[in-house]
Design a protein around this motif. Structure first.
Motif, PDB file in Angstrom:
ATOM      1  N   TYR A 309       0.911  -1.239   0.117  1.00 34.98           N
ATOM      2  CA  TYR A 309      -0.031   0.068  -0.073  1.00 34.98           C
ATOM      3  C   TYR A 309       0.745   1.110   0.080  1.00 34.98           C
ATOM      4  O   TYR A 309       0.243   2.240  -0.195  1.00 34.98           O
ATOM      5  CB  TYR A 309      -0.981  -0.241   1.332  1.00 34.98           C
ATOM      6  CG  TYR A 309      -2.197  -1.139   0.907  1.00 34.98           C
ATOM      7  CD1 TYR A 309      -3.253  -0.664   0.488  1.00 34.98           C
ATOM      8  CD2 TYR A 309      -2.085  -2.459   1.624  1.00 34.98           C
ATOM      9  CE1 TYR A 309      -4.072  -1.659   0.149  1.00 34.98           C
ATOM     10  CE2 TYR A 309      -3.078  -3.167   1.589  1.00 34.98           C
ATOM     11  CZ  TYR A 309      -4.085  -3.044   0.606  1.00 34.98           C
ATOM     12  OH  TYR A 309      -5.093  -3.650   0.593  1.00 34.98           O
ATOM     13  N   ALA A 310       2.307   1.272   0.249  1.00 36.51           N
ATOM     14  CA  ALA A 310       3.028   2.317   0.263  1.00 36.51           C
ATOM     15  C   ALA A 310       2.958   3.018  -1.148  1.00 36.51           C
ATOM     16  O   ALA A 310       3.479   2.244  -2.289  1.00 36.51           O
ATOM     17  CB  ALA A 310       4.432   1.870   0.602  1.00 36.51           C
ATOM     18  N   GLY A 311       2.877   4.329  -1.358  1.00 37.65           N
ATOM     19  CA  GLY A 311       2.685   4.947  -2.487  1.00 37.65           C
ATOM     20  C   GLY A 311       1.478   4.758  -3.204  1.00 37.65           C
ATOM     21  O   GLY A 311       1.354   5.298  -4.680  1.00 37.65           O
ATOM     22  N   SER A 312       0.500   4.012  -2.813  1.00 39.52           N
ATOM     23  CA  SER A 312      -0.918   3.698  -3.448  1.00 39.52           C
ATOM     24  C   SER A 312      -1.910   5.154  -3.222  1.00 39.52           C
ATOM     25  O   SER A 312      -1.540   5.855  -2.214  1.00 39.52           O
ATOM     26  CB  SER A 312      -1.513   2.562  -2.718  1.00 39.52           C
ATOM     27  OG  SER A 312      -1.826   2.481  -1.567  1.00 39.52           O
ATOM     28  N   SER A 313      -2.925   5.134  -3.817  1.00 42.09           N
ATOM     29  CA  SER A 313      -3.682   6.070  -3.439  1.00 42.09           C
ATOM     30  C   SER A 313      -5.245   5.765  -3.064  1.00 42.09           C
ATOM     31  O   SER A 313      -5.728   4.815  -4.117  1.00 42.09           O
ATOM     32  CB  SER A 313      -4.008   6.788  -5.028  1.00 42.09           C
ATOM     33  OG  SER A 313      -2.666   7.548  -5.402  1.00 42.09           O
ATOM     34  N   VAL A 314      -5.780   6.376  -2.441  1.00 41.65           N
ATOM     35  CA  VAL A 314      -7.061   5.877  -2.098  1.00 41.65           C
ATOM     36  C   VAL A 314      -8.200   6.769  -2.831  1.00 41.65           C
ATOM     37  O   VAL A 314      -8.314   7.960  -2.879  1.00 41.65           O
ATOM     38  CB  VAL A 314      -7.641   6.161  -0.504  1.00 41.65           C
ATOM     39  CG1 VAL A 314      -9.009   6.132  -0.236  1.00 41.65           C
ATOM     40  CG2 VAL A 314      -6.558   5.581   0.352  1.00 41.65           C
ATOM     41  N   LEU A 315      -8.826   5.996  -3.646  1.00 37.44           N
ATOM     42  CA  LEU A 315      -9.743   6.573  -4.729  1.00 37.44           C
ATOM     43  C   LEU A 315     -11.030   7.055  -4.224  1.00 37.44           C
ATOM     44  O   LEU A 315     -11.466   8.271  -4.270  1.00 37.44           O
ATOM     45  CB  LEU A 315     -10.106   5.713  -5.966  1.00 37.44           C
ATOM     46  CG  LEU A 315      -8.612   5.347  -6.621  1.00 37.44           C
ATOM     47  CD1 LEU A 315      -9.064   4.601  -7.820  1.00 37.44           C
ATOM     48  CD2 LEU A 315      -8.070   6.645  -7.325  1.00 37.44           C
ATOM     49  N   TYR A 316     -11.620   6.142  -3.363  1.00 37.29           N
ATOM     50  CA  TYR A 316     -12.851   6.213  -2.811  1.00 37.29           C
ATOM     51  C   TYR A 316     -12.990   5.652  -1.267  1.00 37.29           C
ATOM     52  O   TYR A 316     -12.330   4.759  -1.063  1.00 37.29           O
ATOM     53  CB  TYR A 316     -14.034   5.995  -3.489  1.00 37.29           C
ATOM     54  CG  TYR A 316     -14.242   6.290  -4.981  1.00 37.29           C
ATOM     55  CD1 TYR A 316     -14.671   7.887  -5.220  1.00 37.29           C
ATOM     56  CD2 TYR A 316     -13.816   5.538  -5.904  1.00 37.29           C
ATOM     57  CE1 TYR A 316     -14.539   8.183  -6.481  1.00 37.29           C
ATOM     58  CE2 TYR A 316     -13.652   6.106  -7.435  1.00 37.29           C
ATOM     59  CZ  TYR A 316     -14.290   7.506  -7.620  1.00 37.29           C
ATOM     60  OH  TYR A 316     -14.095   7.833  -8.709  1.00 37.29           O
ATOM     61  N   ARG A 317     -13.686   6.236  -0.407  1.00 33.50           N
ATOM     62  CA  ARG A 317     -13.947   5.622   0.799  1.00 33.50           C
ATOM     63  C   ARG A 317     -15.671   5.746   1.254  1.00 33.50           C
ATOM     64  O   ARG A 317     -16.080   6.601   0.964  1.00 33.50           O
ATOM     65  CB  ARG A 317     -13.229   6.591   1.731  1.00 33.50           C
ATOM     66  CG  ARG A 317     -13.455   6.141   3.107  1.00 33.50           C
ATOM     67  CD  ARG A 317     -12.616   6.670   4.182  1.00 33.50           C
ATOM     68  NE  ARG A 317     -11.094   6.155   3.945  1.00 33.50           N
ATOM     69  CZ  ARG A 317      -9.894   6.986   4.518  1.00 33.50           C
ATOM     70  NH1 ARG A 317     -10.056   7.903   5.063  1.00 33.50           N
ATOM     71  NH2 ARG A 317      -8.736   6.301   4.255  1.00 33.50           N
ATOM     72  N   HIS A 318     -15.799   4.228   1.750  1.00 33.95           N
ATOM     73  CA  HIS A 318     -17.180   4.210   1.995  1.00 33.95           C
ATOM     74  C   HIS A 318     -17.080   4.049   3.423  1.00 33.95           C
ATOM     75  O   HIS A 318     -16.355   3.286   4.315  1.00 33.95           O
ATOM     76  CB  HIS A 318     -17.877   2.771   1.534  1.00 33.95           C
ATOM     77  CG  HIS A 318     -19.135   2.576   1.961  1.00 33.95           C
ATOM     78  ND1 HIS A 318     -20.331   3.349   1.521  1.00 33.95           N
ATOM     79  CD2 HIS A 318     -19.709   1.884   2.926  1.00 33.95           C
ATOM     80  CE1 HIS A 318     -21.262   2.738   2.231  1.00 33.95           C
ATOM     81  NE2 HIS A 318     -20.979   1.665   3.250  1.00 33.95           N
ATOM     82  N   ILE A 319     -18.108   4.829   4.267  1.00 29.99           N
ATOM     83  CA  ILE A 319     -18.068   5.043   5.521  1.00 29.99           C
ATOM     84  C   ILE A 319     -19.436   4.263   6.018  1.00 29.99           C
ATOM     85  O   ILE A 319     -20.425   4.587   5.535  1.00 29.99           O
ATOM     86  CB  ILE A 319     -18.016   6.430   5.979  1.00 29.99           C
ATOM     87  CG1 ILE A 319     -16.618   7.105   5.803  1.00 29.99           C
ATOM     88  CG2 ILE A 319     -18.181   6.384   7.838  1.00 29.99           C
ATOM     89  CD1 ILE A 319     -16.479   8.529   6.160  1.00 29.99           C
ATOM     90  N   SER A 320     -19.326   3.419   7.034  1.00 33.60           N
ATOM     91  CA  SER A 320     -20.709   2.652   7.591  1.00 33.60           C
ATOM     92  C   SER A 320     -21.537   3.670   8.504  1.00 33.60           C
ATOM     93  O   SER A 320     -21.069   4.670   8.753  1.00 33.60           O
ATOM     94  CB  SER A 320     -19.939   1.252   8.403  1.00 33.60           C
ATOM     95  OG  SER A 320     -19.790   1.846   9.638  1.00 33.60           O
ATOM     96  N   PRO A 321     -22.814   3.076   8.771  1.00 33.69           N
ATOM     97  CA  PRO A 321     -23.473   3.674   9.845  1.00 33.69           C
ATOM     98  C   PRO A 321     -22.713   3.674  11.039  1.00 33.69           C
ATOM     99  O   PRO A 321     -21.818   2.883  11.236  1.00 33.69           O
ATOM    100  CB  PRO A 321     -24.693   2.941   9.696  1.00 33.69           C
ATOM    101  CG  PRO A 321     -24.808   2.315   8.551  1.00 33.69           C
ATOM    102  CD  PRO A 321     -23.238   1.954   7.984  1.00 33.69           C
ATOM    103  N   ARG A 322     -23.252   4.446  12.156  1.00 32.53           N
ATOM    104  CA  ARG A 322     -22.605   4.445  13.614  1.00 32.53           C
ATOM    105  C   ARG A 322     -22.789   3.007  13.967  1.00 32.53           C
ATOM    106  O   ARG A 322     -23.672   2.268  13.641  1.00 32.53           O
ATOM    107  CB  ARG A 322     -23.546   5.305  14.307  1.00 32.53           C
ATOM    108  CG  ARG A 322     -23.386   6.993  14.064  1.00 32.53           C
ATOM    109  CD  ARG A 322     -24.253   7.832  14.997  1.00 32.53           C
ATOM    110  NE  ARG A 322     -23.875   7.687  16.328  1.00 32.53           N
ATOM    111  CZ  ARG A 322     -24.933   7.081  17.197  1.00 32.53           C
ATOM    112  NH1 ARG A 322     -26.182   6.682  16.853  1.00 32.53           N
ATOM    113  NH2 ARG A 322     -24.563   7.199  18.384  1.00 32.53           N
TER     114      ARG A 322
END
Length: 483
Positions: A309-322
């Motif tokens: 994961y070093a040098g990789s890029s996070v394109l999208y992030r999904h956040i869960s409910p509480r």
């Protein structure tokens, strides 16, 4: 006839004061003992009914304001709790992370952009143990959303691999103590994974045509991940049933039986590898969005080495409910997958063994270890779970005073919502139900007519009669406490 002289004034005052002080100093124990005796008689009368008297009962009632035990019967006998085990796993995860915790699942790109519109490298779905990811209980499908977003951003071609990374949790798909019959076809016992998607199940939608004897139409939702041999037929009988079987340890399914004419039947079936299921779904949705995919889908365990994961890029992030909302789904609706996922997440290294340790330490702090508990899973499907009624009652008492006690209490079912719906009407109760073959349980909180609050746990094991009689008896025990 002579009469004794009246006592002097000081003696009369002394006697009056003595009587008053004696009355004021009398404890209220007789009244309390009478109420406790009445409660004991009422509960004993319920459990003495011919239809339920041969069950193995464990009952515990504790007054929350004082901690006094108001009733106990075989309260230290370890019994199978069924889904009352979810009280242990949800209390442990709330204690560990708090109600506002949220899971984060990322879509990561590790590679290069050779030219505009072309991605050369790996797309990685980095799982977080989120049980709600893509769940049918949610409003959106994050994998479809990500695929459409990539296409809308101008991506026209993907070269490399699509990887599902589930390494946040152990690789065991099921607790080892689950029954074999549960883990292959039962929708209430899907496989677990550090990367879940759509409850780790597919739906077979079977629709009968106009003519009997022909094969019904079939489609798989959300996409054709499993292979199905359709041997079913269309029938005139309205009560015709369609069945599904699985070839051992594969996603090869066989459909048989019959479906009524012009009727639709939906069968929910667990998938064999949730991680690969998610990765293949992203590939399918990218193609549907117009992206040319020159990449295969992989479970991270199929790779020669884990992703870097070093040098990789996070394109999208999904956040869960509480977390509080997820716990409510577990306790109110008795969701087994969500319970198992949180049980692992509460533990060290995302493991079942870690979840066991977390629960054990919570019970120690709650003073609920008079009878050692055996907790083999987070949902209660295992018949090797053994917990006493006192242990459950003590945990409920502890959680009532816990900083996150409000979230815990509010997660429980009520007579108007969840698995308790329709039971115990006009009783102020919040509780967790539990049911397996020969097992019924109910544990939670009840407020009596005088405002006194109680924690209670009622477990019934080893009965051979009708379950509805056991449930009626359990409800009448709770009503006795409420009165």
């Amino acid at each position: 006839m002579s009469h004794p002289a009246p006592p002097p004034l000081f003696l009369a005052v002394f006697l009056l004061l003595s009587v008053c002080l004696a009355a004021a100093g009398q404890p209220r124990a007789p009244q309390t003992l009478q109420a406790q005796t009445d409660l004991s008689r009422a509960i004993e009368a319920v459990m003495s009914r011919p239809a339920v008297e041969h069950a193995l009962w464990g009952v515990y009632v504790e007054e929350l304001s004082t901690g006094r035990v108001r009733y106990a019967r075989a309260a230290d006998t370890p019994l199978i709790p069924a889904s009352n085990a979810k009280l242990l796993s949800t209390a442990a995860v709330l204690d560990a992370y708090g109600p506002d915790f949220r899971f984060e699942t990322d879509l990561v790109f590790a590679g290069d952009t050779l030219r505009p519109g072309v991605l050369s490298g790996d797309l990685i779905i980095r799982g977080s143990g989120d049980p709600t990811f893509g769940s049918r209980l949610g409003d959106t499908d994050p994998l479809r959303t990500w695929a459409n977003a990539l296409a809308a951003s101008g991506v026209r071609e993907l070269r490399g691999r699509i990887v599902g990374d589930d390494d946040v949790q152990e690789d065991a798909l099921h607790p080892s103590s689950w029954e074999v019959g549960h883990v292959s076809l039962q929708s209430f016992a899907p496989a677990q994974s550090g990367l879940t998607y759509r409850d780790n199940t597919v739906q077979l939608v079977v629709t009968g045509g106009r003519r009997s004897g022909r094969a019904p139409s079939l489609r798989v939702e959300p996409y054709s991940y499993v292979a199905v041999t359709n041997e079913a037929t269309v029938s005139r009988r309205r009560r015709a049933r369609v069945r599904v079987a699985r070839e051992s340890k594969t996603d090869q399914l066989v459909l048989s039986g019959a479906v009524p004419r012009r009727r639709t039947r939906r069968l929910t079936v667990p998938v064999g590898n949730p991680t690969h299921y998610a990765a293949q779904a992203l590939r399918t949705y990218l193609e549907a969005a117009g992206v040319r995919v020159r990449a295969q889908a992989y479970d991270v365990d199929e790779l020669p080495a884990p992703p870097v994961y070093a040098g990789s890029s996070v394109l999208y992030r999904h956040i869960s409910p509480r977390l509080a909302d997820i716990v409510q789904t577990i306790n109110r609706d008795s969701n087994n997958l969500f319970a198992e996922q949180l049980y692992r997440s509460a533990g060290w290294a995302g493991s079942t063994a870690g979840g066991q340790q977390r629960v054990r330490r919570l019970l120690e702090r709650a003073g609920a270890t008079r009878t050692p508990a055996s907790v083999r899973d987070g949902s209660g499907l295992s018949r090797r779970n053994l917990v006493s009624a006192r242990t459950l009652g003590n945990l409920l008492g502890y959680m009532d005073q816990h900083p996150h006690g409000d979230s815990f209490r509010e997660s429980l079912a009520t007579p108007s919502a969840g698995t308790l719906r329709g039971r115990l009407r006009r009783v102020d109760v919040r509780a967790k139900t539990g049911s397996l073959q020969g097992v019924r349980a109910l544990s939670g909180y009840v407020t009596a007519s005088d405002g006194t609050r109680y924690a209670f746990a009622v477990l019934a094991n080893n009965y051979t009669g009708r379950s509805r009689y056991i449930e009626q008896a359990i409800d009448d025990i709770v009503r006795a406490v409420a009165k």
